[in-house]
Design an enzyme around this catalytic site. Structure first.
Site, mmCIF file in Angstrom:
data_model
loop_
_atom_site.group_PDB
_atom_site.id
_atom_site.type_symbol
_atom_site.label_atom_id
_atom_site.label_comp_id
_atom_site.label_asym_id
_atom_site.label_seq_id
_atom_site.Cartn_x
_atom_site.Cartn_y
_atom_site.Cartn_z
ATOM 1 N N LYS A 261 0.826 -1.204 0.000
ATOM 2 C CA LYS A 261 0.000 0.000 0.000
ATOM 3 C C LYS A 261 0.860 1.254 0.000
ATOM 4 O O LYS A 261 0.630 2.179 -0.785
ATOM 5 C CB LYS A 261 -0.935 0.023 1.212
ATOM 6 N N ASP B 285 -6.400 0.814 1.188
ATOM 7 C CA ASP B 285 -6.319 0.804 2.646
ATOM 8 C C ASP B 285 -7.680 0.390 3.196
ATOM 9 O O ASP B 285 -8.554 -0.064 2.465
ATOM 10 C CB ASP B 285 -5.884 2.173 3.180
#
Length: 220
Positions: free
Chosen positions: A120, A145
């Protein structure tokens, strides 16, 4: 949610916020990298307060190394998990100095090799700092996320039990137009942060309520 509704959802999000960006404050790729690293299980507001004091003093890998571990901790001690994050930040800075001439690499593998940096974080840096839509092998990517995971699945825009599955579903369902694909990460995060919140989504004030698949809609 079908293709037509997804396109309408993107169109409305664009109309509401044509030029979205991260709420983390940064002026260089390195500042963004450290801010994202610090933001895990913490708020952007909290990270910005800490980096507002840190970056005027140290905003390069070498400058942070010169602070020393305890010196760095003194600037980020208000952030959750600051001890672990301080250690990872110091290790990351050392690698950047030793292997990358103090620069943030535009390479997923090199980014993910940095302590505390996962997929991420690497995706956020590549997308937001460098403007990438594809990785080194030409594959599209999007940073996912908890906000994006929730919004994508709740609205029906994309489905996935894991962030990896959700990322692939989002990629499959998103037009490759830069204006949509490039901004979708920020649109979904902001929508999840302020409207489609975890416990009590604000469906009554949501601009996509009528096309959203969520069954337990609220009036607020």
């Amino acid at each position: 949610m079908n293709k037509q509704k997804r396109l309408e959802m993107l169109t409305r999000l664009r109309a509401e916020n044509p030029h979205p960006t991260t709420e983390l404050n940064f002026s260089t790729p390195f500042e963004l990298l450290i801010a994202v690293l610090l933001s895990a299980q913490a708020t952007d507001v909290g990270v910005n307060k800490a980096t507002a004091k840190l970056y005027p003093i140290a905003n390069t890998p070498q400058a942070i190394l010169d602070l020393g571990l305890e010196g760095l901790k003194s600037y980020i001690k208000t952030i959750g998990l600051f001890n672990t994050k301080a250690v990872n930040t110091m290790k990351t800075c050392q690698i950047l100095v030793d292997l990358h001439n103090g620069q943030v690499p535009e390479n997923r593998e090199a980014l993910e090799a940095l302590p505390g940096v996962g997929r991420k974080t690497a995706n956020v840096v590549l997308n937001t700092a460098f403007g990438w839509l594809k990785d080194n092998e030409g594959r599209y990517f999007i940073a996912v996320d908890t906000h994006i995971q929730r919004v994508a699945n709740r609205t029906g825009y994309a489905k996935g039990k894991t962030v990896e599955e959700t990322e692939q579903s989002i990629i499959k369902n998103t037009p490759r137009k830069n204006e949509f694909f490039f901004n979708l990460h920020h649109w979904l995060i902001l929508h999840g942060r302020y409207t489609c919140v975890a416990r009590k989504p604000r469906c009554g004030s949501c601009i996509i309520e009528d096309i959203c698949d969520f069954k337990d809609k609220t009036e607020y």
